[in-house]
Write a protein that holds these residues in place. Structure first.
Motif, PDB file in Angstrom:
ATOM      1  N   MET A 110      16.378  -0.758  -2.743  1.00 22.33           N
ATOM      2  CA  MET A 110      15.108  -0.048  -2.742  1.00 22.33           C
ATOM      3  C   MET A 110      15.324   1.313  -2.073  1.00 22.33           C
ATOM      4  N   LEU A 111      14.986   2.366  -2.785  1.00 22.00           N
ATOM      5  CA  LEU A 111      15.093   3.721  -2.271  1.00 22.00           C
ATOM      6  C   LEU A 111      13.748   4.124  -1.663  1.00 22.00           C
ATOM      7  N   THR A 112      13.791   4.674  -0.454  1.00 15.02           N
ATOM      8  CA  THR A 112      12.574   5.168   0.181  1.00 15.02           C
ATOM      9  C   THR A 112      12.669   6.674   0.309  1.00 15.02           C
ATOM     10  N   ILE A 113      11.652   7.362  -0.199  1.00 18.07           N
ATOM     11  CA  ILE A 113      11.567   8.813  -0.139  1.00 18.07           C
ATOM     12  C   ILE A 113      10.309   9.173   0.642  1.00 18.07           C
ATOM     13  N   SER A 114      10.494   9.884   1.733  1.00 15.80           N
ATOM     14  CA  SER A 114       9.357  10.327   2.536  1.00 15.80           C
ATOM     15  C   SER A 114       8.947  11.725   2.124  1.00 15.80           C
ATOM     16  N   VAL A 115       7.649  11.971   2.120  1.00 14.24           N
ATOM     17  CA  VAL A 115       7.113  13.315   1.928  1.00 14.24           C
ATOM     18  C   VAL A 115       6.489  13.677   3.266  1.00 14.24           C
ATOM     19  N   TRP A 116       7.108  14.637   3.965  1.00 18.31           N
ATOM     20  CA  TRP A 116       6.706  14.908   5.350  1.00 18.31           C
ATOM     21  C   TRP A 116       6.846  16.377   5.704  1.00 18.31           C
TER      22      TRP A 116
END
Length: 187
Positions: free
Chosen positions: A1-7
């Motif tokens: 599972m790839l997690t991409i944060s928008v921050w």
């Protein structure tokens, strides 16, 4: 599972709009995606309540069950992301750059993959072009992506949709907008 944060620790830089459209781009590629809206403002959750999104939006980060998790973080330094990749939107203005430099330095030092996105860009404005040029010269990041200021993003949000919704296929510049978001996702 790839997690991409928008921050970005600064508010008002378009995190939720990017998170929604990145999620839609992932879903359009045939992957399972969930958007975790951690921002107390709850923009993505409010858009999802309209029932037009083809992916799930939740207020928690799921542990499994999806190919990709996009996390819409709240502004501020209390929740610095620890995911594999961070999409870091900022507007091409001096105040946004000043607010973002400290955060960018900490992300780069941590070894996280950072994709800088100049968001809501009006390329015809000389001051915005100059600001982006100065930012690139700082060498905090390589090859920033650009998402232009386009009415189609606002239209999609107003309708509780993303720019990838087929209902917007005939909207002005929607294909260009989709390509911008896909370019961010590729990076």
């Amino acid at each position: 599972m790839l997690t991409i944060s928008v921050w970005n620790p600064k508010g008002g830089v378009g995190k939720s709009t990017l998170a929604l459209n990145l999620s839609a781009a992932v879903q359009a590629k045939g992957k399972s995606v969930v958007l975790a809206d951690l921002d107390p403002q709850g923009t993505a959750l409010a858009i999802a309540a309209d029932g037009n999104l083809p992916f799930e939006v939740t207020d928690k980060i799921p542990r499994n069950g999806f190919d990709v998790v996009i996390v819409d973080h709240p502004p501020g330094f209390s929740e610095v992301p620890t995911s594999q990749a961070v999409v870091f939107p900022m507007r091409p203005s001096r105040p946004d750059m000043q607010a973002g430099v400290k955060a960018l330095r900490s992300l780069v030092a941590s070894g996280v993959k950072v994709v800088v996105v100049f968001n809501d860009v009006k390329r015809q404005h000389r001051v915005e072009r100059q600001t982006m040029q100065r930012a690139v010269k700082m060498k905090l990041f390589a090859e920033p992506k650009i998402v232009k200021s386009r009415t189609v993003y606002r239209v999609a949000m107003d309708q509780g949709r993303t720019i990838f919704d087929v209902e917007l296929n005939s909207a002005y510049a929607v294909q260009d907008a989709r390509q911008e978001i896909q370019n961010v996702l590729k990076k």
